[in-house]
Scaffold this motif. Structure first.
Motif, mmCIF file in Angstrom:
data_model
loop_
_atom_site.group_PDB
_atom_site.id
_atom_site.type_symbol
_atom_site.label_atom_id
_atom_site.label_comp_id
_atom_site.label_asym_id
_atom_site.label_seq_id
_atom_site.Cartn_x
_atom_site.Cartn_y
_atom_site.Cartn_z
ATOM 1 N N ARG A 8 -1.924 -17.758 -34.425
ATOM 2 C CA ARG A 8 -1.137 -16.974 -35.410
ATOM 3 C C ARG A 8 -1.855 -16.895 -36.740
ATOM 4 O O ARG A 8 -1.919 -15.841 -37.375
ATOM 5 C CB ARG A 8 0.230 -17.614 -35.587
ATOM 6 C CG ARG A 8 1.277 -16.913 -34.791
ATOM 7 C CD ARG A 8 2.665 -17.071 -35.302
ATOM 8 N NE ARG A 8 2.964 -18.342 -35.876
ATOM 9 C CZ ARG A 8 3.753 -19.259 -35.318
ATOM 10 N NH1 ARG A 8 4.301 -19.006 -34.138
ATOM 11 N NH2 ARG A 8 3.999 -20.389 -35.922
ATOM 12 N N VAL B 149 -2.887 -13.573 -38.689
ATOM 13 C CA VAL B 149 -2.350 -13.301 -40.034
ATOM 14 C C VAL B 149 -3.505 -13.017 -41.001
ATOM 15 O O VAL B 149 -3.434 -12.117 -41.839
ATOM 16 C CB VAL B 149 -1.472 -14.484 -40.517
ATOM 17 C CG1 VAL B 149 -1.136 -14.363 -41.991
ATOM 18 C CG2 VAL B 149 -0.190 -14.556 -39.676
ATOM 19 N N GLN C 129 -4.604 -9.584 -40.477
ATOM 20 C CA GLN C 129 -3.634 -8.613 -41.026
ATOM 21 C C GLN C 129 -3.896 -8.290 -42.498
ATOM 22 O O GLN C 129 -3.422 -7.262 -42.983
ATOM 23 C CB GLN C 129 -2.206 -9.129 -40.863
ATOM 24 C CG GLN C 129 -1.679 -9.055 -39.434
ATOM 25 C CD GLN C 129 -0.280 -9.649 -39.325
ATOM 26 O OE1 GLN C 129 0.017 -10.661 -39.970
ATOM 27 N NE2 GLN C 129 0.562 -9.054 -38.505
ATOM 28 N N ARG D 92 -3.068 -4.832 -45.120
ATOM 29 C CA ARG D 92 -2.051 -5.035 -46.161
ATOM 30 C C ARG D 92 -2.181 -4.096 -47.367
ATOM 31 O O ARG D 92 -1.177 -3.692 -47.940
ATOM 32 C CB ARG D 92 -2.012 -6.495 -46.605
ATOM 33 C CG ARG D 92 -1.366 -7.368 -45.560
ATOM 34 C CD ARG D 92 -0.659 -8.584 -46.108
ATOM 35 N NE ARG D 92 -0.232 -9.404 -44.975
ATOM 36 C CZ ARG D 92 0.935 -9.296 -44.382
ATOM 37 N NH1 ARG D 92 1.837 -8.433 -44.839
ATOM 38 N NH2 ARG D 92 1.221 -10.050 -43.355
ATOM 39 N N LYS E 230 2.555 -1.277 -41.268
ATOM 40 C CA LYS E 230 3.585 -2.315 -41.401
ATOM 41 C C LYS E 230 3.174 -3.498 -40.518
ATOM 42 O O LYS E 230 3.285 -3.423 -39.281
ATOM 43 C CB LYS E 230 4.939 -1.745 -40.960
ATOM 44 C CG LYS E 230 6.066 -2.678 -41.224
ATOM 45 C CD LYS E 230 7.376 -1.912 -41.338
ATOM 46 C CE LYS E 230 8.510 -2.840 -41.702
ATOM 47 N NZ LYS E 230 9.256 -3.332 -40.556
ATOM 48 N N PRO F 38 5.652 -9.429 -38.711
ATOM 49 C CA PRO F 38 5.819 -10.736 -39.367
ATOM 50 C C PRO F 38 5.224 -11.851 -38.492
ATOM 51 O O PRO F 38 5.337 -11.791 -37.265
ATOM 52 C CB PRO F 38 7.335 -10.898 -39.479
ATOM 53 C CG PRO F 38 7.894 -9.523 -39.342
ATOM 54 C CD PRO F 38 6.930 -8.738 -38.499
ATOM 55 N N PRO F 39 4.572 -12.866 -39.131
ATOM 56 C CA PRO F 39 3.863 -13.904 -38.368
ATOM 57 C C PRO F 39 4.671 -14.531 -37.231
ATOM 58 O O PRO F 39 4.155 -14.686 -36.131
ATOM 59 C CB PRO F 39 3.527 -14.950 -39.431
ATOM 60 C CG PRO F 39 3.466 -14.178 -40.702
ATOM 61 C CD PRO F 39 4.434 -13.035 -40.579
ATOM 62 N N HIS F 40 5.950 -14.842 -37.470
ATOM 63 C CA HIS F 40 6.728 -15.524 -36.436
ATOM 64 C C HIS F 40 7.074 -14.598 -35.271
ATOM 65 O O HIS F 40 7.535 -15.057 -34.233
ATOM 66 C CB HIS F 40 7.998 -16.144 -37.031
ATOM 67 C CG HIS F 40 8.970 -15.114 -37.529
ATOM 68 N ND1 HIS F 40 8.817 -14.502 -38.753
ATOM 69 C CD2 HIS F 40 10.052 -14.561 -36.962
ATOM 70 C CE1 HIS F 40 9.778 -13.622 -38.908
ATOM 71 N NE2 HIS F 40 10.559 -13.632 -37.843
ATOM 72 N N GLN F 41 6.861 -13.295 -35.457
ATOM 73 C CA GLN F 41 7.178 -12.351 -34.375
ATOM 74 C C GLN F 41 5.958 -11.949 -33.551
ATOM 75 O O GLN F 41 6.087 -11.211 -32.578
ATOM 76 C CB GLN F 41 7.808 -11.085 -34.958
ATOM 77 C CG GLN F 41 9.201 -11.286 -35.468
ATOM 78 C CD GLN F 41 9.905 -9.956 -35.690
ATOM 79 O OE1 GLN F 41 9.308 -8.896 -35.553
ATOM 80 N NE2 GLN F 41 11.157 -10.010 -36.044
ATOM 81 N N LYS G 53 15.419 -2.618 -40.842
ATOM 82 C CA LYS G 53 14.211 -3.221 -41.431
ATOM 83 C C LYS G 53 13.148 -3.542 -40.393
ATOM 84 O O LYS G 53 12.101 -4.077 -40.727
ATOM 85 C CB LYS G 53 14.578 -4.505 -42.186
ATOM 86 C CG LYS G 53 15.218 -4.252 -43.532
ATOM 87 C CD LYS G 53 15.320 -5.538 -44.317
ATOM 88 C CE LYS G 53 15.868 -5.268 -45.706
ATOM 89 N NZ LYS G 53 16.275 -6.504 -46.364
#
Ligand code: 2AM
Length: 181
Positions: free
Chosen positions: A14, A18, A21, A25, A31, A34-37, A167
């Motif tokens: 992860r 990230v 990513q 940015r 878009k 999100p990291p946890h997803q 969102k």
């Protein structure tokens, strides 16, 4: 319920994703997930009646008993579609094990749903193991590729519920299946 089977990622993978990513940015049209997803989808089921849930849980448990843990490799980044305007920026992942799991789930769902399985969105598309890093919502440029040199152990997968919210999607892990073959 909108459902899919997926592999979630250990912290070091992860973290590498990230870091990658950060390339998109600066561009508001991208878009980032999100990291946890961050996850790798094994099979998308789409919208399914709630009463089928026990079948999908049983299928996950049955396959996990047959398949052994394996090592996966993270490769470079790419785009879907590759030609024209990209919709998704992803990191490619490689492992025979992903193909085995995806194939086993597909065969199991085919057994459960019969002919109806072909109505699952994307059912006819070949499985390409990837982790979506960002989705393009508005004009934004392609960014230079990122190469990863990472391997990680895959010890299980999950059945996940996806709720589409204004969102963005909210994912809930309904059940985890540990590979024990
Ligand atoms: P993606 O990341 O490449 O968009 C939940 O929607 C997960 O299921 C996402 O990881 C998504 O892949 C995947 N998926 C596969 N086929 C899909 C489809 N036809 N519609 C929506 N999501 C799909």
């Amino acid at each position: 319920m909108r459902l899919f089977y997926a592999v979630f990622l250990p912290e070091e993978v992860r973290a590498a994703l990230v870091e990658a990513q950060t390339k998109v940015r600066p561009f508001r049209g991208w878009k980032p997930v999100p990291p946890h997803q961050l996850h790798l989808t094994l099979l998308f089921l789409g919208e399914r009646p709630e009463e089928e849930l026990p079948d999908y849980l049983a299928l996950g448990h049955r396959l996990a008993r047959l398949e052994a843990p394996f090592r996966a490799r993270l490769r470079g980044t790419g785009y879907f579609p590759n030609e024209g305007t990209p919709r998704v920026w992803f990191a490619k992942a490689e492992a025979e094990g992903f193909l085995r799991l995806a194939e086993g789930l597909r065969a199991g769902v085919e057994e459960l749903l019969g002919e109806e399985a072909v109505r699952i969105p994307g059912w006819d598309k070949p499985f390409k193991p990837h982790i979506t890093l960002a989705r393009r919502k508005a004009p934004a440029p392609r960014v230079p590729p990122v190469l990863f040199g990472l391997e990680w152990p895959v010890e299980g997968f999950a059945l996940v519920r996806s709720e589409l919210k204004p969102k963005g999607p909210v994912y809930t892990v309904l059940e985890k299946f540990s590979l024990r073959g």
